[in-house]
Design an enzyme around this catalytic site. Structure first.
Site, PDB file in Angstrom:
ATOM      1  N   ARG A 255      30.176  21.800  47.918  1.00 49.06           N
ATOM      2  CA  ARG A 255      31.634  21.821  48.105  1.00 49.06           C
ATOM      3  C   ARG A 255      32.262  20.440  47.938  1.00 49.06           C
ATOM      4  O   ARG A 255      33.291  20.144  48.564  1.00 49.06           O
ATOM      5  CB  ARG A 255      32.030  22.419  49.468  1.00 49.06           C
ATOM      6  CG  ARG A 255      31.686  23.889  49.611  1.00 49.06           C
ATOM      7  CD  ARG A 255      32.523  24.547  50.712  1.00 49.06           C
ATOM      8  NE  ARG A 255      31.990  25.871  51.008  1.00 49.06           N
ATOM      9  CZ  ARG A 255      31.705  26.314  52.236  1.00 49.06           C
ATOM     10  NH1 ARG A 255      31.915  25.551  53.283  1.00 49.06           N
ATOM     11  NH2 ARG A 255      31.233  27.534  52.409  1.00 49.06           N
TER      12      ARG A 255
ATOM     13  N   TYR B 232      29.420  40.562  51.258  1.00 50.32           N
ATOM     14  CA  TYR B 232      30.883  40.529  51.123  1.00 50.32           C
ATOM     15  C   TYR B 232      31.395  41.833  50.513  1.00 50.32           C
ATOM     16  O   TYR B 232      32.440  42.358  50.928  1.00 50.32           O
ATOM     17  CB  TYR B 232      31.311  39.363  50.236  1.00 50.32           C
ATOM     18  CG  TYR B 232      31.281  38.008  50.897  1.00 50.32           C
ATOM     19  CD1 TYR B 232      32.336  37.588  51.703  1.00 50.32           C
ATOM     20  CD2 TYR B 232      30.216  37.140  50.698  1.00 50.32           C
ATOM     21  CE1 TYR B 232      32.322  36.333  52.297  1.00 50.32           C
ATOM     22  CE2 TYR B 232      30.192  35.881  51.292  1.00 50.32           C
ATOM     23  CZ  TYR B 232      31.248  35.492  52.094  1.00 50.32           C
ATOM     24  OH  TYR B 232      31.227  34.244  52.684  1.00 50.32           O
TER      25      TYR B 232
ATOM     26  N   ARG C 177      38.570  20.633  49.919  1.00 51.47           N
ATOM     27  CA  ARG C 177      39.700  20.377  50.805  1.00 51.47           C
ATOM     28  C   ARG C 177      39.662  19.051  51.537  1.00 51.47           C
ATOM     29  O   ARG C 177      40.639  18.666  52.164  1.00 51.47           O
ATOM     30  CB  ARG C 177      39.796  21.516  51.830  1.00 51.47           C
ATOM     31  CG  ARG C 177      40.197  22.849  51.214  1.00 51.47           C
ATOM     32  CD  ARG C 177      40.136  23.971  52.230  1.00 51.47           C
ATOM     33  NE  ARG C 177      38.762  24.237  52.637  1.00 51.47           N
ATOM     34  CZ  ARG C 177      38.432  25.057  53.633  1.00 51.47           C
ATOM     35  NH1 ARG C 177      39.376  25.651  54.333  1.00 51.47           N
ATOM     36  NH2 ARG C 177      37.166  25.262  53.935  1.00 51.47           N
TER      37      ARG C 177
ATOM     38  N   ASP D  36      33.845  30.288  42.537  1.00 53.99           N
ATOM     39  CA  ASP D  36      33.533  30.955  43.799  1.00 53.99           C
ATOM     40  C   ASP D  36      32.477  32.018  43.533  1.00 53.99           C
ATOM     41  O   ASP D  36      32.422  32.592  42.440  1.00 53.99           O
ATOM     42  CB  ASP D  36      34.789  31.604  44.393  1.00 53.99           C
ATOM     43  CG  ASP D  36      34.558  32.039  45.836  1.00 53.99           C
ATOM     44  OD1 ASP D  36      34.677  31.177  46.735  1.00 53.99           O
ATOM     45  OD2 ASP D  36      34.227  33.208  46.064  1.00 53.99           O
TER      46      ASP D  36
ATOM     47  N   ARG E 271      45.518  22.095  44.218  1.00 58.38           N
ATOM     48  CA  ARG E 271      45.502  23.455  44.778  1.00 58.38           C
ATOM     49  C   ARG E 271      46.931  23.970  44.983  1.00 58.38           C
ATOM     50  O   ARG E 271      47.237  25.134  44.731  1.00 58.38           O
ATOM     51  CB  ARG E 271      44.727  23.448  46.100  1.00 58.38           C
ATOM     52  CG  ARG E 271      44.842  24.704  46.970  1.00 58.38           C
ATOM     53  CD  ARG E 271      43.941  25.817  46.503  1.00 58.38           C
ATOM     54  NE  ARG E 271      44.215  27.064  47.188  1.00 58.38           N
ATOM     55  CZ  ARG E 271      43.534  27.521  48.251  1.00 58.38           C
ATOM     56  NH1 ARG E 271      42.537  26.830  48.742  1.00 58.38           N
ATOM     57  NH2 ARG E 271      43.839  28.678  48.785  1.00 58.38           N
TER      58      ARG E 271
END
Length: 343
Positions: A26, A152, A30, A76, A39
């Site tokens: 990652r 998921y 962020r 992703d 973003r």
């Protein structure tokens, strides 16, 4: 620079390198102000993944700032169910949401007819990164492992206990195998196409592998990943594969010996001296600083890095975190980590 001469690739091929390569899971994300700015210009998270201009930009940001030895394509793991025809969306402050599978009949709504067409933006992103990255930087492609992705698909998002998915697997294992097999096939094709588009290595993320007892771990984590890796190697025999079976504890050596992976990502819970003695003699190891130690900084950061380096830098090793970097990570701590790892 030829791929085989890159520091990261040499480590993945089993060399003890003159300097420890480093990248972070990652790393495009962020904790970087430039990521947050990019973003904000996208129409949601999936738009960021599917727009090559934006995906290339956020992938390059941590390389410009830190000069990591590898760059992982921004995307992703849920683009696979999305490409198969499942409804996927991201809710701000909540995370990924999917229209969950409730019965085996729901599987008939999913297929691979548009797989490569749907994922074409990812292939374009990789092709452009191959041209734009510094010549010494290794380009990593990735996908989620079948169990993690299937969890998921069934739960409809993140889960604390995976009760719906695990109950389905235990009560109707042959049905559950059908879901896993679909994801295996799609993921194998996706990763091979990533390599053909420019990825020099690929990582398979089995983030939720640690929730299974041993017999189920073998059936629904190890064997599916083994199939994917064998599929990749049959077409791209010289491309190294990294597997991250997070949370599997004392089953790590089994993954090292049987999965076919060239490297294993170690999670934060593993003793690095134990990993050296039980895993590193079979595969390259990657990891495993706790992301929250990186947030804390100070003495604990220095001591943790020193322990990891002392235990693992005597063999084939890539420095990384034991899970993804978190948004509250101070940039100065990342800079300090790089100095300590690179001496």
């Amino acid at each position: 620079m030829k791929t085989e001469n890159k520091l990261m690739i040499r480590a993945l091929k089993g060399e003890k390198t003159e300097r420890t390569p480093i990248w972070l899971m990652r790393q495009a994300g962020r904790f970087l102000p430039e990521y947050r700015k990019t973003r904000a210009s996208a129409n949601g998270f999936l738009d960021l993944c599917y727009t090559p201009d934006l995906a290339v930009e956020v992938t390059l940001q941590p390389i410009r700032r830190f000069g990591f030895d590898a760059s992982i394509m921004f995307s992703d793991i849920l683009v696979i169910p999305h490409a198969l025809g499942q409804k996927v969306w991201f809710e701000e402050g909540v995370g990924p949401k999917l229209e969950g599978l409730n019965s085996i009949e729901d599987l008939s709504n999913l297929n691979m007819d548009n797989l490569h067409e749907h994922l074409a933006p990812m292939y374009e992103t990789l092709g452009r990164l191959k041209e734009e990255l510094p010549k010494e930087t290794t380009l990593i492609g990735f996908a989620g492992a079948p169990w993690t992705v299937a969890s998921y698909m069934i739960e409809g998002g993140s889960s604390k206990d995976y009760a719906k998915a695990k109950t389905w697997a235990y009560s109707k294992p042959e049905e559950f195998d059908q879901i896993i097999n679909l994801v295996v096939e799609a993921t194998t094709k996706y990763l091979i196409k990533q390599i053909e588009s420019g990825a020099e290595t690929v990582q398979i993320f089995d983030s939720w592998a640690g929730v299974w007892p041993e017999f189920a771990l073998r059936r629904w984590c190890l064997e599916p990943c083994k199939q994917i890796i064998a599929g990749i190697k049959s077409v791209c025999p010289n491309v190294p594969v990294i597997l991250f079976p997070r949370g599997v504890g004392d089953s790590y050596p089994v993954f090292a010996k049987e999965s076919g992976a060239d490297a294993l990502g170690l999670d934060t819970t593993l003793s690095t001296s134990w990993a050296r003695d039980n895993i590193q003699s079979h595969v390259t190891v990657q990891g495993n600083l706790d992301p929250l130690v990186l947030v804390a900084g100070g003495d604990i950061l220095e001591k943790s890095i020193e322990t990891i380096m002392n235990d693992l830098s005597g063999g084939p090793f890539i420095f990384n975190l034991g899970h993804g970097i978190v948004p509250q990570t101070p940039i100065e701590n990342v800079e300090k980590m790089l100095k300590l790892v690179r001496g």
